[in-house]
Design an enzyme around this catalytic site. Structure first.
Site, PDB file in Angstrom:
ATOM      1  N   SER A 277     -39.892 -23.382 -35.004  1.00 16.91           N
ATOM      2  CA  SER A 277     -38.433 -23.472 -35.129  1.00 16.91           C
ATOM      3  C   SER A 277     -37.949 -22.986 -36.492  1.00 16.91           C
ATOM      4  O   SER A 277     -38.679 -23.037 -37.485  1.00 16.91           O
ATOM      5  CB  SER A 277     -37.986 -24.925 -34.945  1.00 16.91           C
TER       6      SER A 277
HETATM    7  N1  SAH Z   1     -42.111 -28.240 -32.899  1.00 14.46           N
HETATM    8  C1  SAH Z   1     -42.613 -26.888 -32.843  1.00 14.46           C
HETATM    9  C2  SAH Z   1     -41.731 -26.003 -32.000  1.00 14.46           C
HETATM   10  C3  SAH Z   1     -42.525 -25.465 -30.886  1.00 14.46           C
HETATM   11  S1  SAH Z   1     -41.701 -24.596 -29.618  1.00 14.46           S
HETATM   12  C4  SAH Z   1     -42.898 -26.317 -34.207  1.00 14.46           C
HETATM   13  O1  SAH Z   1     -42.541 -26.934 -35.226  1.00 14.46           O
HETATM   14  O2  SAH Z   1     -43.513 -25.259 -34.287  1.00 14.46           O
HETATM   15  C5  SAH Z   1     -41.829 -25.757 -28.288  1.00 14.46           C
HETATM   16  C6  SAH Z   1     -43.196 -26.113 -27.802  1.00 14.46           C
HETATM   17  O3  SAH Z   1     -43.034 -26.985 -26.698  1.00 14.46           O
HETATM   18  C7  SAH Z   1     -44.050 -24.958 -27.304  1.00 14.46           C
HETATM   19  O4  SAH Z   1     -45.251 -24.935 -28.010  1.00 14.46           O
HETATM   20  C8  SAH Z   1     -44.282 -25.293 -25.826  1.00 14.46           C
HETATM   21  O5  SAH Z   1     -45.570 -24.928 -25.358  1.00 14.46           O
HETATM   22  C9  SAH Z   1     -44.112 -26.795 -25.828  1.00 14.46           C
HETATM   23  N2  SAH Z   1     -43.757 -27.379 -24.535  1.00 14.46           N
HETATM   24  C10 SAH Z   1     -42.930 -26.896 -23.578  1.00 14.46           C
HETATM   25  N3  SAH Z   1     -42.862 -27.750 -22.547  1.00 14.46           N
HETATM   26  C11 SAH Z   1     -43.653 -28.807 -22.850  1.00 14.46           C
HETATM   27  C12 SAH Z   1     -44.010 -30.007 -22.159  1.00 14.46           C
HETATM   28  N4  SAH Z   1     -43.490 -30.322 -20.978  1.00 14.46           N
HETATM   29  N5  SAH Z   1     -44.866 -30.853 -22.772  1.00 14.46           N
HETATM   30  C13 SAH Z   1     -45.393 -30.563 -23.976  1.00 14.46           C
HETATM   31  N6  SAH Z   1     -45.103 -29.447 -24.680  1.00 14.46           N
HETATM   32  C14 SAH Z   1     -44.242 -28.578 -24.126  1.00 14.46           C
END
Ligand code: SAH
Length: 207
Positions: A52
């Site tokens: 993000s």
């Molecule tokens: N917090 C992260 C942002 C990652 S983007 C950071 O600081 O980098 C969002 C993430 O959510 C992705 O890696 C995606 O694979 C994950 N995601 C999407 N759906 C999900 C679910 N149902 N359960 C767990 N993770 C999920």
């Protein structure tokens, strides 16, 4: 990064600013993008996912109002950057990621920083967390079509849930607070996240 992108936009919470200053973001981006690690935007981390934008991490971290003793759940570990910031502010942090490869890379980065109190799980949403395990703070870092009940019910009394909700192309960042058996909801503004995929989100063909 913190002065120019976060403090300059009016964020004043000294604990949040200190937490952001203490986590080296370049450890959480792929090696070939390290030169951009402190840029004002999201970056690709593989698997179609992103780390993000630092300002969004700051907004979510401030809005969830962590106290050191809070139990915290993040859904969407991704790079592990947001959870590393949360771990500066609370002792017990669990983060769930559905993609094994990302969870593995995130685990390495978190260990390199010595953040042993972060507990990473590979699962869909909060599925791997016992239903009776309650959290003071839940952050969802992927966009959901609606607020999943499964996550609201994981809030302890007084707990806060931050989640982007809305269509795939533009969501509203919501703050949901639990007071006994009632919930209040407020908007923190518009945002764009990668989709929450799975039982409480979009189907993988949609996302
Ligand atoms: N917090 C992260 C942002 C990652 S983007 C950071 O600081 O980098 C969002 C993430 O959510 C992705 O890696 C995606 O694979 C994950 N995601 C999407 N759906 C999900 C679910 N149902 N359960 C767990 N993770 C999920």
């Amino acid at each position: 990064m913190v002065d120019e992108q976060i403090a300059a936009r009016g964020m004043r919470d000294p604990r949040v600013l200190a937490a952001l200053r203490s986590v080296p973001r370049h450890l959480f981006v792929p090696p070939e993008l390290r030169a951009h690690a402190y840029d004002d935007g999201a970056l690709p981390i593989g698997g179609g996912q992103t780390i993000s934008q630092p300002y969004i991490v700051a907004i979510m971290t401030e809005a969830v109002r962590l106290r050191q003793r809070d139990r915290v759940l993040e859904v969407g570990t991704g790079s592990g950057y947001q959870v590393a910031v949360l771990a500066q502010l609370a002792d017990r942090v669990v983060s769930v990621e559905r993609m094994v490869v990302l969870a593995r890379t995130a685990r390495r980065a978190l260990h390199a920083l010595g953040l042993q109190q972060v507990h990473l799980l590979v699962a869909d949403g909060a599925e791997a967390v016992r239903p009776d395990q309650l959290f003071d703070a839940v952050l969802v870092t992927a966009g959901a079509p609606t607020v999943p009940n499964q996550l609201r019910t994981r809030l302890a009394d007084g707990g806060r849930l931050i989640i982007p909700v809305g269509p795939l192309e533009l969501q509203t960042l919501l703050l949901i607070e639990r007071h006994g058996n009632s919930f209040t909801q407020s908007s923190l503004g518009s945002c764009v996240f990668v989709p929450l995929v799975g039982r409480s989100g979009w189907s993988s063909s949609q996302g």
